[in-house]
Design a protein around this motif. Structure first.
Motif, mmCIF file in Angstrom:
data_model
loop_
_atom_site.group_PDB
_atom_site.id
_atom_site.type_symbol
_atom_site.label_atom_id
_atom_site.label_comp_id
_atom_site.label_asym_id
_atom_site.label_seq_id
_atom_site.Cartn_x
_atom_site.Cartn_y
_atom_site.Cartn_z
ATOM 1 N N LEU A 216 0.521 -1.052 0.334
ATOM 2 C CA LEU A 216 0.353 -0.283 0.008
ATOM 3 C C LEU A 216 0.446 0.807 -0.478
ATOM 4 C CD1 LEU A 216 -2.581 -1.295 2.487
ATOM 5 C CD2 LEU A 216 -3.014 -0.695 0.023
ATOM 6 N N ILE A 217 1.619 1.234 0.779
ATOM 7 C CA ILE A 217 2.986 2.245 1.325
ATOM 8 C C ILE A 217 3.982 2.753 -0.858
ATOM 9 C CG2 ILE A 217 5.113 2.801 1.527
ATOM 10 C CD1 ILE A 217 4.111 1.788 4.484
ATOM 11 N N VAL A 218 3.836 1.110 -1.103
ATOM 12 C CA VAL A 218 4.286 1.814 -2.399
ATOM 13 C C VAL A 218 3.322 2.350 -3.601
ATOM 14 C CG1 VAL A 218 5.301 -0.046 -5.083
ATOM 15 C CG2 VAL A 218 5.860 -0.880 -2.231
ATOM 16 N N LEU A 219 2.295 1.728 -3.584
ATOM 17 C CA LEU A 219 1.520 2.065 -4.174
ATOM 18 C C LEU A 219 1.067 4.030 -4.334
ATOM 19 C CD1 LEU A 219 -0.836 2.067 -6.504
ATOM 20 C CD2 LEU A 219 -2.485 1.438 -4.573
ATOM 21 N N GLN A 220 0.530 4.296 -2.944
ATOM 22 C CA GLN A 220 0.630 5.984 -2.610
ATOM 23 C C GLN A 220 1.750 6.499 -3.454
ATOM 24 O OE1 GLN A 220 -1.949 7.138 -1.050
ATOM 25 N NE2 GLN A 220 -0.807 8.681 -1.637
ATOM 26 N N VAL A 221 2.961 6.327 -2.640
ATOM 27 C CA VAL A 221 4.405 6.247 -3.545
ATOM 28 C C VAL A 221 4.057 7.460 -4.576
ATOM 29 C CG1 VAL A 221 6.778 6.744 -3.984
ATOM 30 C CG2 VAL A 221 5.933 6.374 -1.551
ATOM 31 N N PHE A 222 3.400 6.282 -5.346
ATOM 32 C CA PHE A 222 2.880 7.026 -6.964
ATOM 33 C C PHE A 222 1.842 7.887 -7.248
ATOM 34 C CE2 PHE A 222 5.874 2.864 -7.461
ATOM 35 C CZ PHE A 222 7.023 3.763 -7.959
ATOM 36 N N VAL A 223 1.449 7.660 -5.684
ATOM 37 C CA VAL A 223 0.017 8.724 -6.644
ATOM 38 C C VAL A 223 0.417 10.103 -5.273
ATOM 39 C CG1 VAL A 223 -2.151 9.112 -5.229
ATOM 40 C CG2 VAL A 223 -1.445 6.890 -5.595
ATOM 41 N N ASN A 224 1.322 10.168 -4.673
ATOM 42 C CA ASN A 224 1.284 11.184 -3.749
ATOM 43 C C ASN A 224 1.929 11.058 -2.727
ATOM 44 O OD1 ASN A 224 1.836 13.744 -3.686
ATOM 45 N ND2 ASN A 224 -0.441 14.148 -2.494
ATOM 46 N N GLU A 225 3.498 11.472 -2.596
ATOM 47 C CA GLU A 225 4.140 11.120 -1.710
ATOM 48 C C GLU A 225 3.612 11.978 -0.378
ATOM 49 O OE1 GLU A 225 8.099 10.559 -2.553
ATOM 50 O OE2 GLU A 225 7.359 10.701 -4.952
ATOM 51 N N GLU A 226 3.591 13.476 -0.682
ATOM 52 C CA GLU A 226 2.956 14.487 0.530
ATOM 53 C C GLU A 226 1.743 13.768 1.154
ATOM 54 O OE1 GLU A 226 2.867 18.426 -0.326
ATOM 55 O OE2 GLU A 226 3.184 17.986 -1.951
ATOM 56 N N THR A 227 1.147 13.047 0.527
ATOM 57 C CA THR A 227 -0.591 12.421 1.327
ATOM 58 C C THR A 227 0.139 11.305 2.570
ATOM 59 O OG1 THR A 227 -1.974 12.940 0.054
ATOM 60 C CG2 THR A 227 -2.635 11.268 1.188
ATOM 61 N N LEU A 228 1.082 10.714 1.439
ATOM 62 C CA LEU A 228 2.479 9.391 2.804
ATOM 63 C C LEU A 228 3.026 9.914 3.614
ATOM 64 C CD1 LEU A 228 2.853 6.478 2.206
ATOM 65 C CD2 LEU A 228 4.526 7.276 0.556
ATOM 66 N N LEU A 229 3.609 10.751 3.380
ATOM 67 C CA LEU A 229 4.485 11.771 4.700
ATOM 68 C C LEU A 229 3.211 12.088 5.828
ATOM 69 C CD1 LEU A 229 7.007 12.324 6.251
ATOM 70 C CD2 LEU A 229 6.351 15.273 4.676
#
Length: 599
Positions: free
Chosen positions: A207-220
């Protein structure tokens, strides 16, 4: 019932008998239909003509996300490098991993972009982002956190269509696409369960990998919020935290290992590949949350007033709080209702921490700097943190508020019929109705000239040369050039552009929204801004020729209806001679210039 009930308990003291599967499915279907209808309503004006209209409040980002989606089409259909774009900013190109290129969206949407165009892809991505975020939170809330579907519906409604989300729907495909976040949060909470270290850790890592390729700011933001939640929870329930720590840390280690194994090369490319940069092109206290915005209405809310909102917001895309008076009261009331529950209390504290962080280094109220120092000043220059627009931390607060309101609603609906229950329901109505979103404003975009639509440009622009649009594409000018390139499927290459890259490499790798400055780009920018035609010297002409050679220019095209267009045309005539009128635009053929050798 659920393995994590002890951490995030169902808050209704007297559980109702679960509804039959049929009614529950119908309730879920109606919830999803309502989210879909609201998402379409928000984007309705753009849906009417996706290629012929642009978002009035943010046509810059609208154009650049059209470009990013077109890049995804080139990756899938033409074998382009997903992490690097050689079509923009020739000859240097653009590091797409270091930009919000939304590869997790642009690649699945590539067939739509290929057959229907990037205009359709952008409006569809924005619509799906709003809908998907609301639906994802509804799914997590209804299945794991609340008993009553109406409470889950309210939570999904708030998380998917809060003023922060609607304001970012003005072109920010990356920020409205938060449909992965609820599942990341849930998987993190489940890591405390015995026996889930491997399975849960791998799921979280992917899921983290997927989110990185959506938006890294949101992951942070999500990681910081979960970190604050865990610290707050451990401080208030230390015994429980110690007993869960072994399983939690083991699962977290598996998640980190999984994510690093997949992301090692993409992240290396982002931070050390061609076009890498560090920091932002502005100070951390420039874009911050205004204290008074908490109880005000956003410009796109039903009760909003754009003139008032402008004094409390950094832009129409950053109305990240704006809960309204009743909404702010209901958030506080919800926190009070849930205060006995440690997990809810920890969530409220985490949301408050991120809200304070979003206010920057000094408190701002009613648009004025009060001079009161805030804790963010201690960490504002920490790497990674310094890549974030500070006010966006408040998006976390908006989401946490939605979850708290959903949990409190679930509990309030279990209260016996009384004045307290009625007042809570009245408060919900008074909070939610004024926050209902309005359709985003759009304006008509200038149509593409026949020079592009009829393919005349192909006679003039070889594969190794560029089409130079004037005004040159920059962060706030020349946006038509980026839109032209996107709607043309990135078939031709162009210099400069709107992207994040180093300001003046290798001497200065501070992040910038523009390509490194050159004599000709500065000169044409000044003409466009001020309408003053310069007096060119022989030395100036040598520099202009050098820049055109550097950009590998084949033709220079004046964008019709540009600001100070006559002054720009006169300057180009002085630079390059009389143009040809081809396909509705003035064209200067400069193929006689040499092409520098490829590096």
């Amino acid at each position: 019932m659920r393995a994590v009930d002890e951490v995030v308990p169902r808050l209704a003291p007297d559980k109702e008998t679960p509804a039959p599967a049929g009614p529950r499915r119908r309730a879920g279907l109606w919830a999803l239909l309502s989210y879909a209808a609201l998402a379409v309503l928000v984007m309705l004006r753009l849906w009417i003509d996706p290629d012929g209209r642009v978002l009035a409040s943010n046509d810059d980002d609208h154009g650049v996300f059209m470009y990013f989606l077109a890049h995804g089409e080139r990756v899938l259909f033409h074998g382009a490098n997903p992490f690097f774009d050689s079509r923009m900013n020739v000859p240097d190109g653009v590091n797409m991993m270091a930009n919000t290129s939304v590869l997790a969206i642009s690649l699945p949407f590539a067939p739509i972009t290929h057959f229907l165009g990037p205009g359709v892809s952008v409006v569809l991505a924005l619509t799906c982002g709003l809908f998907g975020t609301a639906a994802a939170w509804y799914w997590v809330l209804s299945r794991h956190l609340v008993e009553r579907r109406v409470a889950a519906w309210i939570g999904g409604l708030w998380c998917g269509f809060a003023p922060a989300m609607v304001s970012h729907a003005n072109g920010h495909v990356n920020f409205v696409s938060q449909f992965v976040t609820p599942f990341i949060v849930w998987q993190v909470l489940r890591l405390r369960e015995p026996g889930r270290a491997v399975r849960g850790g791998v799921s979280l890592g992917l899921l983290i990998v997927l989110q990185v390729f959506v938006n890294e700011e949101t992951l942070l933001f999500t990681a910081l919020t979960l970190g604050a939640f865990v610290v707050a929870y451990a401080a208030m329930a230390p015994a429980r935290a110690r007993s869960d720590a072994r399983h939690f840390l083991a699962g977290l280690g598996v998640a980190a290992s999984t994510a690093i194994a997949v992301l090692a090369y993409p992240l290396y490319y982002q931070f050390r590949g061609p076009g890498w940069y560090q920091g932002q092109p502005f100070l951390p206290d420039k874009y911050v949350t205004d204290l008074l915005s908490l109880g005000a209405f956003a410009r796109q809310s039903l009760a909003g007033n754009a003139a008032l909102t402008r004094h409390l917001s950094v832009s129409a895309t950053e109305d990240n709080t704006f809960f309204g008076p009743a909404g702010l009261v209901m958030i506080v009331v919800s926190a009070v209702v849930l205060w006995r529950h440690v997990a809810a209390r920890a969530a409220a504290i985490a949301g408050l921490v991120l809200l304070v962080v979003s206010m920057g280094t000094r408190l701002r109220a009613a648009g004025h700097d009060t001079g009161i120092p805030l804790p963010f000043g201690l960490v504002s220059h920490v790497p990674i943190i310094d890549l974030v627009s500070v006010t966006r931390f408040a998006m976390v607060t908006a989401t946490v508020a939605g979850v708290l309101v959903a949990l409190a609603t679930d509990r309030a609906l279990a209260w016996p019929a009384s004045a307290r229950r009625r007042w809570f329901q009245v408060g919900l109505v008074l909070a939610l109705v004024p926050l209902a979103p309005k359709p985003l404003p759009v304006v008509a975009a200038d149509p593409l000239p026949a020079f592009l639509t009829q393919g005349a440009w192909r006679q003039y622009v070889p594969a190794d040369r560029t089409l130079v649009t004037v005004p040159l594409p920059e962060v706030t000018t020349g946006r038509a050039g980026i839109r032209w390139a996107a709607l043309s499927g990135l078939e031709y290459r162009s210099p400069r552009g709107y992207f994040m890259g180093p300001v003046n490499p290798p001497a200065d790798r501070t992040g910038s929204w523009n390509a490194p400055r050159r004599f000709t780009s500065d000169l044409l920018w000044q003409v466009r801004e001020y309408g003053l035609r310069p007096v060119l010297t022989d030395s100036d002409r040598v520099k202009i020729t050098g820049d055109l050679i550097f950009w590998r220019a084949a033709v220079v095209v004046l964008v019709p209806n540009s600001r100070n267009g006559p002054a720009l045309r006169d300057t180009l005539v002085d630079m390059l001679g009389r143009p040809q009128l081809i396909g509705g635009v003035d064209v200067w053929d400069v193929r006689y210039l040499p092409v520098p050798p490829a590096e």
